[in-house]
Write an enzyme that holds these catalytic residues in place. Structure first.
Site, PDB file in Angstrom:
ATOM      1  N   SER A 107      20.505  34.146  20.378  1.00 29.54           N
ATOM      2  CA  SER A 107      20.497  34.054  21.845  1.00 29.54           C
ATOM      3  C   SER A 107      20.273  32.625  22.317  1.00 29.54           C
ATOM      4  O   SER A 107      20.210  32.374  23.517  1.00 29.54           O
ATOM      5  CB  SER A 107      19.415  34.972  22.424  1.00 29.54           C
ATOM      6  OG  SER A 107      18.176  34.716  21.804  1.00 29.54           O
ATOM      7  N   ASN A 160       8.396  39.407  21.078  1.00 30.46           N
ATOM      8  CA  ASN A 160       8.615  40.445  22.101  1.00 30.46           C
ATOM      9  C   ASN A 160       7.820  40.175  23.371  1.00 30.46           C
ATOM     10  O   ASN A 160       8.302  40.364  24.482  1.00 30.46           O
ATOM     11  CB  ASN A 160       8.249  41.823  21.551  1.00 30.46           C
ATOM     12  CG  ASN A 160       9.104  42.202  20.356  1.00 30.46           C
ATOM     13  OD1 ASN A 160      10.066  41.495  20.040  1.00 30.46           O
ATOM     14  ND2 ASN A 160       8.758  43.290  19.692  1.00 30.46           N
ATOM     15  N   THR A 218      32.418  48.624  67.461  1.00 29.10           N
ATOM     16  CA  THR A 218      32.073  49.762  66.619  1.00 29.10           C
ATOM     17  C   THR A 218      33.415  50.340  66.202  1.00 29.10           C
ATOM     18  O   THR A 218      34.369  50.332  66.994  1.00 29.10           O
ATOM     19  CB  THR A 218      31.223  50.817  67.364  1.00 29.10           C
ATOM     20  OG1 THR A 218      32.005  51.330  68.436  1.00 29.10           O
ATOM     21  CG2 THR A 218      29.943  50.228  67.926  1.00 29.10           C
ATOM     22  N   HIS A 219      33.510  50.763  64.962  1.00 28.52           N
ATOM     23  CA  HIS A 219      34.794  51.185  64.386  1.00 28.52           C
ATOM     24  C   HIS A 219      35.830  50.066  64.452  1.00 28.52           C
ATOM     25  O   HIS A 219      37.022  50.325  64.490  1.00 28.52           O
ATOM     26  CB  HIS A 219      35.352  52.430  65.093  1.00 28.52           C
ATOM     27  CG  HIS A 219      34.334  53.507  65.313  1.00 28.52           C
ATOM     28  ND1 HIS A 219      34.091  54.518  64.407  1.00 28.52           N
ATOM     29  CD2 HIS A 219      33.443  53.697  66.324  1.00 28.52           C
ATOM     30  CE1 HIS A 219      33.131  55.300  64.870  1.00 28.52           C
ATOM     31  NE2 HIS A 219      32.711  54.832  66.018  1.00 28.52           N
ATOM     32  N   SER A 268      47.447  25.560  51.138  1.00 33.24           N
ATOM     33  CA  SER A 268      48.327  26.311  50.246  1.00 33.24           C
ATOM     34  C   SER A 268      49.270  25.330  49.571  1.00 33.24           C
ATOM     35  O   SER A 268      49.743  24.392  50.209  1.00 33.24           O
ATOM     36  CB  SER A 268      49.111  27.330  51.058  1.00 33.24           C
ATOM     37  OG  SER A 268      50.308  27.668  50.382  1.00 33.24           O
ATOM     38  N   LYS A 295      49.094  26.055  56.057  1.00 31.32           N
ATOM     39  CA  LYS A 295      47.937  26.937  55.870  1.00 31.32           C
ATOM     40  C   LYS A 295      46.600  26.217  55.775  1.00 31.32           C
ATOM     41  O   LYS A 295      46.471  25.145  55.224  1.00 31.32           O
ATOM     42  CB  LYS A 295      48.120  27.760  54.582  1.00 31.32           C
ATOM     43  CG  LYS A 295      49.312  28.668  54.599  1.00 31.32           C
ATOM     44  CD  LYS A 295      49.038  30.061  55.116  1.00 31.32           C
ATOM     45  CE  LYS A 295      47.872  30.717  54.497  1.00 31.32           C
ATOM     46  NZ  LYS A 295      48.109  32.065  54.073  1.00 31.32           N
ATOM     47  N   ASN A 301      43.060  27.958  54.523  1.00 31.61           N
ATOM     48  CA  ASN A 301      42.577  29.254  54.044  1.00 31.61           C
ATOM     49  C   ASN A 301      41.042  29.313  53.947  1.00 31.61           C
ATOM     50  O   ASN A 301      40.408  28.320  53.618  1.00 31.61           O
ATOM     51  CB  ASN A 301      43.166  29.555  52.666  1.00 31.61           C
ATOM     52  CG  ASN A 301      44.669  29.769  52.741  1.00 31.61           C
ATOM     53  OD1 ASN A 301      45.178  30.261  53.753  1.00 31.61           O
ATOM     54  ND2 ASN A 301      45.375  29.377  51.704  1.00 31.61           N
ATOM     55  N   GLU A 310      36.039  33.781  51.177  1.00 35.63           N
ATOM     56  CA  GLU A 310      36.614  34.743  50.230  1.00 35.63           C
ATOM     57  C   GLU A 310      35.854  34.743  48.913  1.00 35.63           C
ATOM     58  O   GLU A 310      35.640  35.787  48.295  1.00 35.63           O
ATOM     59  CB  GLU A 310      38.093  34.435  50.003  1.00 35.63           C
ATOM     60  CG  GLU A 310      38.930  34.785  51.223  1.00 35.63           C
ATOM     61  CD  GLU A 310      40.348  34.252  51.136  1.00 35.63           C
ATOM     62  OE1 GLU A 310      41.241  34.875  51.715  1.00 35.63           O
ATOM     63  OE2 GLU A 310      40.575  33.202  50.520  1.00 35.63           O
ATOM     64  N   GLN A 350      17.953  41.832  24.606  1.00 39.85           N
ATOM     65  CA  GLN A 350      18.499  40.471  24.631  1.00 39.85           C
ATOM     66  C   GLN A 350      19.734  40.405  25.542  1.00 39.85           C
ATOM     67  O   GLN A 350      20.023  39.383  26.145  1.00 39.85           O
ATOM     68  CB  GLN A 350      18.846  40.051  23.209  1.00 39.85           C
ATOM     69  CG  GLN A 350      19.256  38.611  23.063  1.00 39.85           C
ATOM     70  CD  GLN A 350      19.322  38.186  21.605  1.00 39.85           C
ATOM     71  OE1 GLN A 350      18.298  38.011  20.958  1.00 39.85           O
ATOM     72  NE2 GLN A 350      20.508  38.020  21.076  1.00 39.85           N
TER      73      GLN A 350
HETATM   74  N1  ARG Z   1      15.799  36.666  21.425  1.00 37.21           N
HETATM   75  C1  ARG Z   1      15.064  37.871  21.522  1.00 37.21           C
HETATM   76  C2  ARG Z   1      15.362  38.562  22.871  1.00 37.21           C
HETATM   77  O1  ARG Z   1      15.843  37.935  23.740  1.00 37.21           O
HETATM   78  C3  ARG Z   1      13.599  37.589  21.430  1.00 37.21           C
HETATM   79  C4  ARG Z   1      12.796  38.747  20.954  1.00 37.21           C
HETATM   80  C5  ARG Z   1      13.099  39.026  19.519  1.00 37.21           C
HETATM   81  N2  ARG Z   1      12.315  40.101  19.044  1.00 37.21           N
HETATM   82  C6  ARG Z   1      12.643  40.814  17.943  1.00 37.21           C
HETATM   83  N3  ARG Z   1      11.861  41.785  17.645  1.00 37.21           N
HETATM   84  N4  ARG Z   1      13.728  40.563  17.262  1.00 37.21           N
HETATM   85  O2  ARG Z   1      15.172  39.727  23.039  1.00 37.21           O
END
Ligand code: ARG
Length: 478
Positions: free
Chosen positions: A22, A119, A164-165, A286, A292, A294, A299, A331
């Site tokens: 990650s 964790n 309204t509407h 455009s 144009k 825009n 948008e 994750q």
């Molecule tokens: N990169 C992990 C996440 O975002 C961190 C926690 C990892 N924990 C584990 N038990 N593998 O969730």
């Protein structure tokens, strides 16, 4: 060194190894990871796990990491996404910090992880991130509200049709229309504050799932990180992502408001309406049709709303069905969170800028506010004032409108005899009550469009925006 390789007999499949990381997206949590690690190190020292000297080395190491990657931390503080830092081995931001620490202070660096789990770390970093994002977004919302209130002030006595509407309903002051959006954005700011209040508890000391294995002072760690206190249950704390969902839901509502605004502005900027002249600085041309201009900003505001709501949906889908407590699926909640925050953070300054420069065609709005029988209800109210029961008054004015439709004129163009033929209660006073100023003035209730009420509305909105500004600055300095 991996954080968990001891029990493994075989290396990971290289493709899987890369894929499960990650770091590419959680590196933006670096400064929160460093702050949380500092709090944990101090708690370890208080628990007698680290000596005073060891604590000093670890804190210095953490600080050096912060300095080496200060561009990353700065970007994080600016709520950006740093891409400069690469590490081909770091599994995630937690692993990255451990590796960096060991490079700087040697094996002692491994002691920092005593009694904690990634964790609880990721749960803490994410809360810190969302808290900072909320503070930034509320600041931007104050700016947007300020821009809308200023325009309301400047609109003075200009009127426009209210629909309204999407059919002509009654005239309102342009200021009244603009203040409607201020109310929505103020609610958004409040929703975010509410979310902040609920998330502001510290998971540190929750361990992997059952609570820390060392006697860590959780109150102390919470205080160090300016949380209101420690979270109450370790299983909940390590698996809870409600705060992210609440946050992204609040952003969905916010972008939904922006999208409705964008839609109105797009309609009002068409040749058919012509109420709004698009600022060139926020429009594009455009490549094919030379004439144009825009409404691209509007948008994209509307389009990005789909994206934010998509992120909220992604979060819900990821979380549903997860057994307690931590699962790696969690994750996957990070990227939708970051994307929603980035999107909202990107939108708001542009909306404020657009609002400051957009031009309203007041004469055209005023003109539109005076045609299409938008004074019909005021006419009926006049009859009610002369003792005619409301249902009958409605009926008679309806008949008058029918007459006008046949003649292609407005109510004020009918002669008094024709009106009296409909009902004897009509007299010359009827014409006065149909005038634009009179029509506006009769909506004289709290929250109504009578000019005096709108003036109060502007003052009240300004007060609320000012209170929001003060609150946000307080958090920024806390
Ligand atoms: N990169 C992990 C996440 O975002 C961190 C926690 C990892 N924990 C584990 N038990 N593998 O969730």
């Amino acid at each position: 060194m991996k954080m968990w390789s001891g029990r493994f007999r075989q290396p990971l499949d290289p493709q899987f190894e890369r894929w499960q990381r990650s770091f590419d997206f959680d590196r933006r949590l670096l400064s929160y990871e460093l702050a949380a690690s500092g709090a944990h190190a101090r708690a370890l020292k208080n628990a007698g796990v680290l000596s005073a000297d060891e604590l000093i080395s670890i804190l210095e190491g953490l600080q050096q990491i912060g300095e080496t990657f200060s561009h990353v931390s700065q970007k994080t503080r600016d709520m950006g996404h740093p891409t400069e830092v690469v590490d081909d081995e770091a599994e995630d931001v937690h692993h990255f910090v451990e590796k960096q620490l060991v490079v700087r202070i040697g094996e002692l660096g491994y002691k920092l992880h005593s009694g904690r789990s990634r964790n609880e770390q990721i749960a803490t970093d994410l809360r810190l991130y969302v808290r900072a994002a909320i503070d930034e977004l509320r600041k931007l919302l104050a700016e947007v509200c300020g821009a809308f209130s200023d325009r309301a002030d400047q609109a003075g006595s200009a009127a426009m049709p209210a629909y309204t509407h999407l059919q002509h309903a009654e005239p309102v002051l342009v200021a009244h229309w603009l203040l409607a959006y201020v109310e929505m954005f103020l609610r958004d700011a409040e929703r975010l504050a509410d979310c902040r209040k609920r998330l502001n508890f510290c998971p540190l000391g929750s361990g992997a799932v059952a609570g820390a294995t060392l006697p860590l002072d959780r109150n102390f760690m919470a205080e160090e990180l300016e949380f209101a206190g420690p979270t109450a249950n370790s299983m909940d704390a390590t698996s809870d992502r409600d705060f992210m969902l609440e946050f992204v839901d609040a952003l969905s509502l916010l972008s939904l408001h922006l999208s409705r605004w964008a839609e109105e502005m797009i309609i009002f900027s068409t040749q058919e309406f012509g109420f709004v002249r698009l600022p060139e600085a926020y429009s594009t041309g455009s490549s094919a049709m030379p004439q144009k201009k825009n409404p691209d900003l509007l948008e994209l505001v509307r389009g990005k709303t789909g994206r934010v709501i998509g992120n909220a949906t992604a979060l819900m889908m990821t979380l549903k069905g997860l057994p307690l407590a931590y699962n790696k699926d969690l994750q996957e909640t990070q990227e939708p969170l970051f994307d929603a925050a980035d999107t909202a953070l990107g939108l708001l300054p542009l909306v404020a800028g657009f609002m400051k420069t957009v031009e309203f065609d007041y004469p055209r709005m005023n003109e539109a506010a005076q045609s299409g029988f938008m004074n019909a209800w005021a006419g009926a109210t006049y009859l009610v004032g002369r003792g005619v029961p409301s249902r009958l008054a409605h009926e008679q004015i309806g008949k008058a409108v029918k007459l006008c439709l046949e003649r292609n004129c407005e109510l004020q163009d009918l002669g008094i005899e024709e009106l009296q033929a409909l009902h004897p209660a009509f007299d010359e006073g009827f014409y006065d009550c149909l005038k634009p100023a009179a029509v506006l003035a009769i909506h004289d209730v709290v929250g109504g469009t009578a000019p005096a009420r709108v003036k109060q509305g502007i003052a009240a909105a300004r007060k609320k925006v000012e209170a929001l500004r003060e609150e946000v600055n307080f958090h920024a300095h806390a």
